[in-house]
Write a protein that holds these residues in place. Structure first.
Motif, PDB file in Angstrom:
ATOM      1  N   GLN A 185       0.866  -1.190   0.000  1.00 45.43           N
ATOM      2  CA  GLN A 185       0.000   0.000   0.000  1.00 45.43           C
ATOM      3  C   GLN A 185       0.897   1.232   0.000  1.00 45.43           C
ATOM      4  N   GLY A 186       0.547   2.250  -0.771  1.00 48.29           N
ATOM      5  CA  GLY A 186       1.333   3.479  -0.778  1.00 48.29           C
ATOM      6  C   GLY A 186       2.799   3.202  -1.045  1.00 48.29           C
ATOM      7  N   ASN A 187       3.656   3.668  -0.116  1.00 48.03           N
ATOM      8  CA  ASN A 187       5.092   3.464  -0.286  1.00 48.03           C
ATOM      9  C   ASN A 187       5.597   2.169   0.346  1.00 48.03           C
ATOM     10  N   ASN A 188       4.689   1.300   0.778  1.00 41.37           N
ATOM     11  CA  ASN A 188       5.106   0.020   1.354  1.00 41.37           C
ATOM     12  C   ASN A 188       5.162  -1.057   0.280  1.00 41.37           C
ATOM     13  N   PHE A 189       6.318  -1.674   0.189  1.00 40.58           N
ATOM     14  CA  PHE A 189       6.511  -2.766  -0.765  1.00 40.58           C
ATOM     15  C   PHE A 189       7.008  -3.980  -0.004  1.00 40.58           C
ATOM     16  N   VAL A 190       6.786  -5.178  -0.557  1.00 39.62           N
ATOM     17  CA  VAL A 190       7.232  -6.398   0.125  1.00 39.62           C
ATOM     18  C   VAL A 190       8.758  -6.353   0.256  1.00 39.62           C
ATOM     19  N   ARG A 191       9.219  -6.379   1.498  1.00 33.59           N
ATOM     20  CA  ARG A 191      10.627  -6.159   1.784  1.00 33.59           C
ATOM     21  C   ARG A 191      11.529  -7.234   1.159  1.00 33.59           C
ATOM     22  N   ASN A 192      11.090  -8.490   1.264  1.00 32.74           N
ATOM     23  CA  ASN A 192      11.922  -9.586   0.771  1.00 32.74           C
ATOM     24  C   ASN A 192      12.218  -9.434  -0.728  1.00 32.74           C
ATOM     25  N   TRP A 193      11.195  -9.066  -1.507  1.00 32.36           N
ATOM     26  CA  TRP A 193      11.417  -8.940  -2.963  1.00 32.36           C
ATOM     27  C   TRP A 193      12.323  -7.738  -3.232  1.00 32.36           C
TER      28      TRP A 193
END
Ligand SMILES: [Fe+2]
Ligand SMILES: [Fe+2]
Length: 357
Positions: free
Chosen positions: A53-61
């Motif tokens: 959501q927004g500026n949050n992206f899946v950290r692992n990828w």
């Protein structure tokens, strides 16, 4: 000499500063490469950058791609160029493509891109073309003809008539085990272009094709498959040296069909299961697949990686840079006329899967 180079790359991958090495070591490690037309390039693929959501992206990828870019930036001497093998985004969103491109912008050197189905099926490549470039193209480099294909097209009726919204279409094609999907293909328009493109290339010129799905038929239900693969193979048949490098399968595979050598590349995001897991029915998978430990949830980079590729006399040597596994090399063996894992593990010598309690 190769051992020196692999050891050197592994060391740089571990984060040591390259300039700390005396110049003579670099010269030794990279000496004796043969004719001046030999060269190297880097290959990163399947980052699957995913917006939460927004500026949050899946950290692992994110971290898989960031790590590949950081390690690739330590290569000395610099590779001539880099390829990205497709699936930069997870659901084809502008935010995901922008975020992926921002990470890729730290990669030092010229980068070219192959489109994957996760980049394409939301807006059918519109944003990709405005930000990155054409979906298929060719270029020449030091005596080698390179072709980049968009191999993830499919039937118009599936694309345009089946889905209530573009995101429904995207979600349907993004699944692995996918009864609602449709086989990937290169398609008539691109085949006509490819035929024309290759007509002007001398038969003795090495040809390297980059695609996202394999230009060979491995396993249809997961779209490890290109429906018109044989038609592309037929166009490559007249060439003395032809190689296809593909992403999408998230694992190391190699194969030889006639004159054409096939290599898969690793994902930076996650691994897909090996052929033993596939239903064997209706499958003509490559004979050889490089085995390693399967994904271990305790190591987020397990069975992921990126590639350092050597072109020697027009043949490809793949050096897989694997953060949580031993680096592997698959090199063309001119005696057998096939690519070969230089540390091939027979069934008895493979590392068994991890057990956790
Ligand atoms: Fe992928
Ligand atoms: Fe893919």
């Amino acid at each position: 000499m190769n051992m020196n180079r692999r050891a050197f790359l592994k060391t740089t991958g571990a984060g040591l500063i390259t300039s700390a090495f005396p110049l003579s070591l670099v010269k030794i490690a990279f000496g004796g490469q043969g004719p001046s037309q030999d060269f190297t390039f880097g290959y990163i693929s399947d980052a699957h950058i995913q917006q939460i959501q927004g500026n949050n992206f899946v950290r692992n990828w994110d971290m898989g791609l960031i790590r590949a870019v950081r390690e690739a930036n330590l290569l000395t001497p610099r590779p001539d160029f880099f390829m990205f093998g497709g699936d930069l985004a997870q659901l084809g969103k502008k935010e995901e493509l922008d975020h992926g491109l921002e990470i890729m912008s730290s990669l030092r050197g010229k980068v070219r891109y192959v489109i994957g189905e996760h980049d394409y099926y939301l807006d059918l490549g519109e944003y990709w073309q405005s930000k990155i470039g054409p979906l298929w193209y060719s270029f020449d480099h030091k005596g080698v003809h390179f072709v980049t294909l968009n191999s993830i097209l499919t039937y118009d009726s599936w694309v345009h008539k089946k889905w209530p919204s573009p995101m429904d279409r995207m979600l349907a094609m993004a699944r692995l085990d996918n009864p609602q999907g449709s086989p990937f293909m290169v398609g008539g328009e691109q085949l006509t272009w490819l035929k024309k493109d290759l007509e002007k290339v001398n038969r003795s010129t090495p040809v390297v094709v980059f695609s996202h799905s394999p230009i060979q038929k491995i396993f249809k239900p997961w779209n490890f498959w290109t429906e018109d693969a044989e038609r592309v193979q037929a166009l490559l048949k007249p060439f003395e040296k032809a190689t296809v490098i593909y992403g999408h399968v998230h694992q190391i595979e190699y194969n030889q069909i006639g004159n054409i050598t096939f290599h898969a590349v690793m994902a930076t995001a996650w691994p897909w299961p090996y052929p033993e897991s596939y239903s064997q029915k209706a499958s003509c998978m490559p004979k050889l697949t490089v085995h390693m430990n399967r994904a271990d949830p305790f190591f987020e980079r397990d069975a992921t990686g990126w590639q350092f590729i050597e072109m020697r006399k027009g043949k490809v040597s793949m050096h897989y840079q694997l953060p949580d596994n031993k680096n592997r090399s698959v090199v063309f063996n001119s005696k057998t006329g096939k690519p070969q894992d230089v540390n091939y593990q027979g069934y008895g010598s493979r590392i068994p899967p991890q057990t956790h309690y």
